[in-house]
Design an enzyme around this catalytic site. Structure first.
Site, PDB file in Angstrom:
ATOM      1  N   GLU A   1      -2.609   8.469  12.964  1.00  0.00           N
ATOM      2  CA  GLU A   1      -3.685   9.078  12.175  1.00  0.00           C
ATOM      3  C   GLU A   1      -4.446  10.053  13.049  1.00  0.00           C
ATOM      4  O   GLU A   1      -4.604   9.821  14.255  1.00  0.00           O
ATOM      5  CB  GLU A   1      -4.662   8.009  11.690  1.00  0.00           C
ATOM      6  CG  GLU A   1      -4.052   7.026  10.729  1.00  0.00           C
ATOM      7  CD  GLU A   1      -5.093   6.036  10.238  1.00  0.00           C
ATOM      8  OE1 GLU A   1      -5.742   6.333   9.231  1.00  0.00           O
ATOM      9  OE2 GLU A   1      -5.270   4.994  10.885  1.00  0.00           O
TER      10      GLU A   1
ATOM     11  N   HIS B   1      -2.198  -1.892   0.896  1.00  0.00           N
ATOM     12  CA  HIS B   1      -2.042  -0.712   0.039  1.00  0.00           C
ATOM     13  C   HIS B   1      -0.796   0.107   0.386  1.00  0.00           C
ATOM     14  O   HIS B   1      -0.313   0.876  -0.427  1.00  0.00           O
ATOM     15  CB  HIS B   1      -3.312   0.148   0.031  1.00  0.00           C
ATOM     16  CG  HIS B   1      -3.457   1.029   1.220  1.00  0.00           C
ATOM     17  ND1 HIS B   1      -3.954   0.580   2.419  1.00  0.00           N
ATOM     18  CD2 HIS B   1      -3.171   2.346   1.411  1.00  0.00           C
ATOM     19  CE1 HIS B   1      -3.962   1.577   3.286  1.00  0.00           C
ATOM     20  NE2 HIS B   1      -3.498   2.662   2.699  1.00  0.00           N
TER      21      HIS B   1
ATOM     22  N   ARG C   1     -24.866  -8.168  -4.974  1.00  0.00           N
ATOM     23  CA  ARG C   1     -26.170  -8.820  -4.852  1.00  0.00           C
ATOM     24  C   ARG C   1     -27.311  -7.862  -5.175  1.00  0.00           C
ATOM     25  O   ARG C   1     -28.433  -8.286  -5.383  1.00  0.00           O
ATOM     26  CB  ARG C   1     -26.319  -9.418  -3.452  1.00  0.00           C
ATOM     27  CG  ARG C   1     -25.474 -10.690  -3.344  1.00  0.00           C
ATOM     28  CD  ARG C   1     -25.655 -11.391  -2.050  1.00  0.00           C
ATOM     29  NE  ARG C   1     -25.005 -10.631  -0.993  1.00  0.00           N
ATOM     30  CZ  ARG C   1     -24.583 -11.154   0.154  1.00  0.00           C
ATOM     31  NH1 ARG C   1     -24.758 -12.441   0.392  1.00  0.00           N
ATOM     32  NH2 ARG C   1     -24.003 -10.422   1.064  1.00  0.00           N
TER      33      ARG C   1
ATOM     34  N   LYS D   1       2.504   2.586  -2.029  1.00  0.00           N
ATOM     35  CA  LYS D   1       2.895   3.986  -1.840  1.00  0.00           C
ATOM     36  C   LYS D   1       4.331   4.176  -2.312  1.00  0.00           C
ATOM     37  O   LYS D   1       5.220   3.406  -1.940  1.00  0.00           O
ATOM     38  CB  LYS D   1       2.799   4.366  -0.358  1.00  0.00           C
ATOM     39  CG  LYS D   1       1.375   4.408   0.189  1.00  0.00           C
ATOM     40  CD  LYS D   1       1.411   4.768   1.676  1.00  0.00           C
ATOM     41  CE  LYS D   1       0.064   4.576   2.339  1.00  0.00           C
ATOM     42  NZ  LYS D   1      -0.836   5.707   2.204  1.00  0.00           N
TER      43      LYS D   1
ATOM     44  N   LYS E   1      -5.296   5.852  16.174  1.00  0.00           N
ATOM     45  CA  LYS E   1      -6.259   6.776  15.573  1.00  0.00           C
ATOM     46  C   LYS E   1      -6.548   7.918  16.537  1.00  0.00           C
ATOM     47  O   LYS E   1      -6.282   7.807  17.732  1.00  0.00           O
ATOM     48  CB  LYS E   1      -7.553   6.021  15.260  1.00  0.00           C
ATOM     49  CG  LYS E   1      -7.355   4.993  14.152  1.00  0.00           C
ATOM     50  CD  LYS E   1      -8.665   4.633  13.490  1.00  0.00           C
ATOM     51  CE  LYS E   1      -8.469   3.631  12.374  1.00  0.00           C
ATOM     52  NZ  LYS E   1      -7.934   4.218  11.143  1.00  0.00           N
TER      53      LYS E   1
ATOM     54  N   HIS F   1       0.225  -3.373   7.677  1.00  0.00           N
ATOM     55  CA  HIS F   1       1.011  -2.206   7.249  1.00  0.00           C
ATOM     56  C   HIS F   1       2.300  -2.053   8.081  1.00  0.00           C
ATOM     57  O   HIS F   1       3.384  -1.831   7.539  1.00  0.00           O
ATOM     58  CB  HIS F   1       0.197  -0.917   7.384  1.00  0.00           C
ATOM     59  CG  HIS F   1      -1.112  -0.940   6.653  1.00  0.00           C
ATOM     60  ND1 HIS F   1      -1.281  -1.574   5.449  1.00  0.00           N
ATOM     61  CD2 HIS F   1      -2.319  -0.398   6.954  1.00  0.00           C
ATOM     62  CE1 HIS F   1      -2.535  -1.414   5.040  1.00  0.00           C
ATOM     63  NE2 HIS F   1      -3.180  -0.705   5.937  1.00  0.00           N
TER      64      HIS F   1
ATOM     65  N   LYS G   1      -7.005  -6.979   2.939  1.00  0.00           N
ATOM     66  CA  LYS G   1      -6.598  -7.306   4.291  1.00  0.00           C
ATOM     67  C   LYS G   1      -7.776  -7.105   5.258  1.00  0.00           C
ATOM     68  O   LYS G   1      -8.690  -6.378   4.886  1.00  0.00           O
ATOM     69  CB  LYS G   1      -5.420  -6.441   4.722  1.00  0.00           C
ATOM     70  CG  LYS G   1      -5.723  -4.920   4.624  1.00  0.00           C
ATOM     71  CD  LYS G   1      -4.906  -4.120   5.558  1.00  0.00           C
ATOM     72  CE  LYS G   1      -5.638  -3.805   6.823  1.00  0.00           C
ATOM     73  NZ  LYS G   1      -6.595  -2.697   6.764  1.00  0.00           N
TER      74      LYS G   1
HETATM   75  C1  BG6 Z   1      -6.387   0.963   6.206  1.00  0.00           C
HETATM   76  C2  BG6 Z   1      -7.002   0.815   7.565  1.00  0.00           C
HETATM   77  O1  BG6 Z   1      -5.839  -0.255   5.784  1.00  0.00           O
HETATM   78  O2  BG6 Z   1      -5.345   1.930   6.281  1.00  0.00           O
HETATM   79  C3  BG6 Z   1      -7.559   2.143   8.032  1.00  0.00           C
HETATM   80  O3  BG6 Z   1      -8.047  -0.151   7.501  1.00  0.00           O
HETATM   81  C4  BG6 Z   1      -6.498   3.214   7.977  1.00  0.00           C
HETATM   82  O4  BG6 Z   1      -8.085   2.037   9.357  1.00  0.00           O
HETATM   83  C5  BG6 Z   1      -5.811   3.226   6.620  1.00  0.00           C
HETATM   84  O5  BG6 Z   1      -7.121   4.470   8.216  1.00  0.00           O
HETATM   85  C6  BG6 Z   1      -4.612   4.153   6.626  1.00  0.00           C
HETATM   86  O6  BG6 Z   1      -4.124   4.273   5.323  1.00  0.00           O
HETATM   87  P1  BG6 Z   1      -3.438   5.608   4.790  1.00  0.00           P
HETATM   88  O7  BG6 Z   1      -3.058   5.288   3.393  1.00  0.00           O
HETATM   89  O8  BG6 Z   1      -4.468   6.690   4.923  1.00  0.00           O
HETATM   90  O9  BG6 Z   1      -2.277   5.842   5.691  1.00  0.00           O
END
Ligand code: BG6
Length: 456
Positions: free
Chosen positions: A205, A167, A42, A171, A314, A229, A137
Site C-alpha cells: 500500500e 473484505h 451510544r 473482491k 504501508k 487477507h 477482523k
Molecule cells: C484493511 C486494513 O483490512 O485492509 C487496512 O485494516 C488496509 O490497514 C486495508 O489499508 C487494505 O484494503 P484494500 O481493499 O484497500 O486493499
C-alpha cells in the site's frame, strides 16, 4: 421486515465502507425491499440525526452520488440509541425485527460484550426468523484470544450464524483466483512443485496509517493484514480443488493448506517500520511493524519444497496486490545463446490496482540468431463497467442471503493464528524504511539463492 443492525453506525468504517456499499446495493436494486438499516450506537441521536449523518457520509465517501438513490436508501434508515447493558440489549430486542443481521463494526475488544449481550437478550434465537452476526477482523489478537472469543460467542451463536468478514474475499479479483486455477485445464496440471519454483504474494500500500494510530499501533501488519487477507490469498493460491463449490468444502481445503505449513522460525520473517511512523502513531518507542515479509513452506504433496514469500506493508512506492508464480526453467537450454533471464517465466494475477492476468513467455528474438526474449501477455480480468460490486457490497448481500462461502470459518482463523504464533510474540527488531520505497532491504535475505522479490 429484515433489519441490518449496524453497531458502530456512527463510526469511521460505517461511513467509509458500509454506507457506500449499501448505496451500491440500493442503486443496483439488489437490496430487498423489506430491509431496514438500523444504526445502533451510544450517541443519543434521533432518527433524523442519524439520517443526516448517513446523508453526509454518502456525500463525502460515495462517488458518484445519485440523489434519488441516496434518498431511497435514507428512507430505510432508523436509529436506536442504547448502552451496551442488559437493559440496552432488551430495548434492542423490542425495537428490532425477527430476522436480523447484526454487523459489529466496532473495535475488536467490543465483540464479546455485544455478542453475549445480544445472546442474553434472546437476539441469537432463530425461532421466528434468521439471526446472524457479522464480525469484523481481526478475530482475536493471537491464538489464545481467538479461541477465547470463539468460546464466548458460541455460548449463544451457532457457527453457521457467525459470519467472519475479510473484505478481500469480496473482491472480484480474489474470487477470480479460484476460477483461474480450476476453470482452465491447461493451467491446473502445472500448478504444483513440479513446475513452479516460487510463489510471491504481495499486498503493498502507498498509504500510511491515516490517523488510525491508536488502533494500528496495537495491531501492526502481522495482525492487520498477514493473519487475515494474506493468509486468504495464500490458501486460495495453494488449496486443492474442493469437490464442489460449497462454503464448508472450500473451508476444509483452506484449513488443510494452512495445516500443512512448516512451523515458522524467527529467520522466516522480516519486519519494517516506515520513517515517521512513530510520530504519526504518537508512540515514540513503538516497535510495531508497518511492513512484514514471511517465507513459508507447505509440506504437502503439491507444494513440498516451493517457497511461498508473502509481504505486506504501508507507505511503500505504490499500491499493488499480486500473486505471482514463477515456472521452473526448462530442463535443457536448447537456445544456448538465448537471453533467458533467470528472473522470468512468471504468471501473475494482479488483483489491485488493476485486475489483470499477466503471462510471461519466451519468444524468438527477431533476427538471424536463435535467441529468445520474454514478452508479457496481459489481459484485464475485470469487465471495467460499473456493474461490479465493491467488496463490502458483495459481502453484505451474501450475508443477507445467508451465503457463507465468502466468509471465514473459525478453524481458518485458528490455523492462521497457529501458523503465525511462533513469530507473533517473539521480540524482533524492525528495520526502518523510507516512505515511498520498496520496503526494508532485509526482505531480500529471506529468499533462497536465485530468488528475488519482484519490483512493486
Ligand atoms: C484493511 C486494513 O483490512 O485492509 C487496512 O485494516 C488496509 O490497514 C486495508 O489499508 C487494505 O484494503 P484494500 O481493499 O484497500 O486493499
Amino acid at each position: 421486515m429484515i433489519d441490518l443492525v449496524i453497531f458502530g453506525a456512527t463510526g469511521d468504517l460505517a461511513a467509509r465502507k458500509l454506507f457506500p456499499a449499501l448505496y451500491e446495493l440500493e442503486a443496483a436494486r439488489y437490496l430487498p425491499s423489506e430491509v431496514r438499516i438500523l444504526g445502533v450506537g451510544r450517541k443519543p441521536w434521533s432518527n433524523e440525526e442519524f439520517i443526516q449523518h448517513l446523508r453526509q457520509s454518502l456525500q463525502e465517501f460515495q462517488e458518484p452520488l445519485d440523489g434519488e438513490v441516496a434518498e431511497r436508501l435514507l428512507g430505510r434508515a432508523a436509529y436506536h440509541s442504547m448502552e451496551y447493558t442488559p437493559e440496552g440489549f432488551r430495548s434492542l430486542a423490542e425495537a428490532s425485527a425477527d430476522s436480523s443481521l447484526f454487523y459489529l463494526s466496532l473495535p475488536p475488544d467490543a465483540f464479546p460484550t455485544i455478542g453475549v449481550g445480544l445472546g442474553q437478550a434472546g437476539l441469537s434465537e432463530q425461532t421466528r426468523g434468521f439471526r446472524r452476526l457479522i464480525v469484523e477482523k481481526p478475530f482475536g489478537e493471537d491464538l489464545q484470544s481467538a479461541l477465547s472469543l470463539q468460546k464466548t460467542l458460541t455460548q449463544y451463536w451457532d457457527e453457521s450464524q457467525i459470519l467472519r468478514i475479510d473484505h478481500f474475499l469480496g473482491k472480484e479479483a480474489v474470487q477470480n483466483i479460484l476460477v483461474f486455477r480450476f476453470a482452465n485445464s491447461w493451467l491446473e496440471p502445472l500448478w504444483n512443485a513440479r513446475y513452479i519454483a516460487q510463489v510471491q504474494i504481495t499486498a503493498a500500500e502507498s498509504i500510511g496509517i491515516e490517523g488510525r494510530g491508536a488502533f494500528y499501533d496495537k495491531v501492526g501488519a502481522l495482525r492487520d493484514m498477514m493473519q487475515n487477507h494474506m493468509m486468504q490469498l495464500l490458501t486460495l493460491s495453494a488449496l486443492e480443488p474442493p469437490p464442489r463449490f460449497e462454503a464448508d468444502l472450500l473451508s476444509n481445503e483452506k484449513v488443510k493448506a494452512l495445516r500443512s505449513a512448516r512451523p515458522l522460525s524467527p529467520e522466516d520473517i522480516v519486519r519494517g517500520q516506515y520513517q515517521g511512523y512513530r510520530e504519526e502513531a504518537g508512540n515514540p518507542q513503538s516497535h510495531t511493524e508497518t511492513f512484514a515479509a514471511l517465507r513459508l513452506y507447505l509440506d504437502n504433496w503439491r507444494w513440498k519444497g516451493v517457497p511461498f514469500y508473502l509481504r505486506t506493508g504501508k507507505a511503500l512506492s505504490r499500491k499493488n496486490t499480486t500473486i505471482a508464480l514463477q515456472f521452473r526453467d526448462p530442463p535443457t537450454q536448447l537456445f544456448a545463446d538465448s537471453s533467458i533471464d533467470p528472473g522470468s517465466g512468471w504468471v501473475e494475477l494482479e488483483l489491485q490496482p488493476k485486475e489483470a492476468m499477466h503471462l510471461e513467455v519466451q519468444v524468438k528474438t527477431p533476427g538471424l540468431q536463435f535467441a529468445s526474449r520474454p514478452v508479457t501477455l496481459t489481459t484485464p480480468t475485470g469487465n471495467g463497467n460499473r456493474l461490479e460490486l465493491s467488496a463490502y457490497a458483495t459481502l453484505m448481500l451474501d450475508a443477507l442471503k445467508g451465503e457463507r462461502s465468502l466468509f471465514i470459518r473459525f478453524d481458518e482463523v485458528e490455523y492462521a493464528w497457529r501458523l503465525l504464533e511462533p513469530v507473533l510474540h517473539t521480540p524482533c527488531p524492525t528495520e526502518t524504511y523510507s516512505v515511498g520505497s520498496e520496503g526494508p532491504g532485509g526482505q531480500h535475505y529471506l529468499m533462497e539463492p536465485h530468488h528475488r522479490w519482484r519490483p512493486l
